[in-house]
Design a protein around this motif. Structure first.
Motif, short mmCIF file in Angstrom:
data_model
loop_
_atom_site.label_atom_id
_atom_site.label_comp_id
_atom_site.label_asym_id
_atom_site.label_seq_id
_atom_site.Cartn_x
_atom_site.Cartn_y
_atom_site.Cartn_z
N LEU A 146 -111.66 1.56 -29.81
CA LEU A 146 -112.22 2.72 -29.12
C LEU A 146 -111.91 2.66 -27.63
CD1 LEU A 146 -113.96 5.29 -29.21
CD2 LEU A 146 -115.94 3.82 -28.80
N LEU A 147 -112.08 1.49 -27.04
CA LEU A 147 -111.71 1.33 -25.63
C LEU A 147 -110.21 1.57 -25.43
CD1 LEU A 147 -113.83 -1.78 -24.62
CD2 LEU A 147 -114.19 0.60 -23.94
N GLY A 148 -109.39 1.09 -26.38
CA GLY A 148 -107.95 1.33 -26.31
C GLY A 148 -107.61 2.80 -26.41
N ALA A 149 -108.34 3.54 -27.25
CA ALA A 149 -108.10 4.98 -27.38
C ALA A 149 -108.46 5.70 -26.08
CB ALA A 149 -108.90 5.54 -28.54
N GLY A 178 -100.82 -0.89 -25.76
CA GLY A 178 -100.37 -1.40 -27.05
C GLY A 178 -101.00 -2.74 -27.39
N ILE A 179 -101.12 -3.62 -26.39
CA ILE A 179 -101.72 -4.93 -26.63
C ILE A 179 -103.20 -4.77 -26.99
CG2 ILE A 179 -102.42 -7.08 -25.47
CD1 ILE A 179 -99.73 -6.89 -23.93
N ILE A 180 -103.90 -3.88 -26.30
CA ILE A 180 -105.32 -3.65 -26.61
C ILE A 180 -105.48 -3.16 -28.05
CG2 ILE A 180 -107.30 -2.15 -26.09
CD1 ILE A 180 -106.42 -2.24 -23.15
N MET A 181 -104.64 -2.23 -28.47
CA MET A 181 -104.75 -1.69 -29.82
C MET A 181 -104.42 -2.74 -30.88
SD MET A 181 -105.99 1.25 -29.41
CE MET A 181 -105.82 2.09 -30.96
N VAL A 182 -103.39 -3.55 -30.64
CA VAL A 182 -103.01 -4.60 -31.60
C VAL A 182 -104.13 -5.63 -31.73
CG1 VAL A 182 -101.41 -6.52 -31.98
CG2 VAL A 182 -100.53 -4.27 -31.39
N VAL A 183 -104.72 -6.03 -30.61
CA VAL A 183 -105.83 -6.98 -30.66
C VAL A 183 -107.00 -6.38 -31.44
CG1 VAL A 183 -107.59 -8.13 -29.24
CG2 VAL A 183 -105.20 -8.23 -28.57
N GLY A 184 -107.29 -5.10 -31.23
CA GLY A 184 -108.36 -4.45 -31.99
C GLY A 184 -108.08 -4.45 -33.48
N PHE A 185 -106.84 -4.14 -33.86
CA PHE A 185 -106.48 -4.16 -35.28
C PHE A 185 -106.59 -5.56 -35.87
CE2 PHE A 185 -104.02 -0.17 -34.40
CZ PHE A 185 -104.75 0.64 -35.27
N ILE A 186 -106.17 -6.57 -35.11
CA ILE A 186 -106.23 -7.94 -35.61
C ILE A 186 -107.68 -8.38 -35.81
CG2 ILE A 186 -105.80 -10.36 -34.95
CD1 ILE A 186 -103.17 -9.39 -33.70
N LYS A 230 -94.55 2.05 -17.95
CA LYS A 230 -94.20 1.03 -18.95
C LYS A 230 -95.27 -0.04 -19.01
CE LYS A 230 -89.18 1.28 -19.09
NZ LYS A 230 -87.94 0.56 -18.84
N ARG A 231 -95.76 -0.47 -17.85
CA ARG A 231 -96.80 -1.49 -17.80
C ARG A 231 -98.08 -0.98 -18.44
NH1 ARG A 231 -100.90 -2.47 -14.41
NH2 ARG A 231 -100.24 -0.82 -13.01
N LEU A 232 -98.47 0.27 -18.13
CA LEU A 232 -99.69 0.84 -18.70
C LEU A 232 -99.58 1.00 -20.22
CD1 LEU A 232 -100.52 3.59 -16.05
CD2 LEU A 232 -101.65 1.39 -16.35
N ILE A 233 -98.42 1.43 -20.69
CA ILE A 233 -98.22 1.60 -22.13
C ILE A 233 -98.24 0.25 -22.84
CG2 ILE A 233 -96.55 2.33 -23.87
CD1 ILE A 233 -95.74 4.57 -21.87
N THR A 234 -97.67 -0.78 -22.21
CA THR A 234 -97.68 -2.12 -22.80
C THR A 234 -99.11 -2.65 -22.91
OG1 THR A 234 -95.51 -2.56 -21.84
CG2 THR A 234 -96.78 -4.47 -22.57
N ILE A 235 -99.90 -2.46 -21.86
CA ILE A 235 -101.30 -2.89 -21.90
C ILE A 235 -102.05 -2.16 -22.99
CG2 ILE A 235 -103.47 -2.89 -20.61
CD1 ILE A 235 -101.77 -3.33 -18.07
#
Length: 80
Positions: A14-17, A61-69, A54-59
């Motif tokens: 949710l925070l990632g969204a 993506g990392i937040i969303m992947v960590v949430g999924f994991i 690019k930096r913001l999009i990478t951050i």
């Protein structure tokens, strides 16, 4: 224990969204167009991306992947 992982994972996503919405709005504002083209939501900008974006999009993506994991770990624990 499984519920904790599941809820923490959902909160992270949710925070990632919300962060993704912020990044999208910032990307729209960074476009170099006049006011009429900026309002057209189908005016996609292809080509090179600003390094800051690019930096913001990478951050994001990392937040969303960590949430999924974390959610997956919670689901795996809960299904046992």
């Amino acid at each position: 224990m499984a519920n904790i992982f599941i809820y923490i994972g959902f909160c992270i996503m949710l925070l990632g969204a919300l962060y993704g919405i912020y990044v999208a709005i910032k990307g729209i504002r960074m476009r170099k167009t006049d006011g009429v083209e900026k309002l057209n939501m189908f005016n996609f900008q292809f080509g090179s991306v600003n390094p800051e974006m690019k930096r913001l999009i990478t951050i994001w993506g990392i937040i969303m992947v960590v949430g999924f994991i974390v959610t997956g770990i919670g689901l795996a624990i809960g299904l046992k």
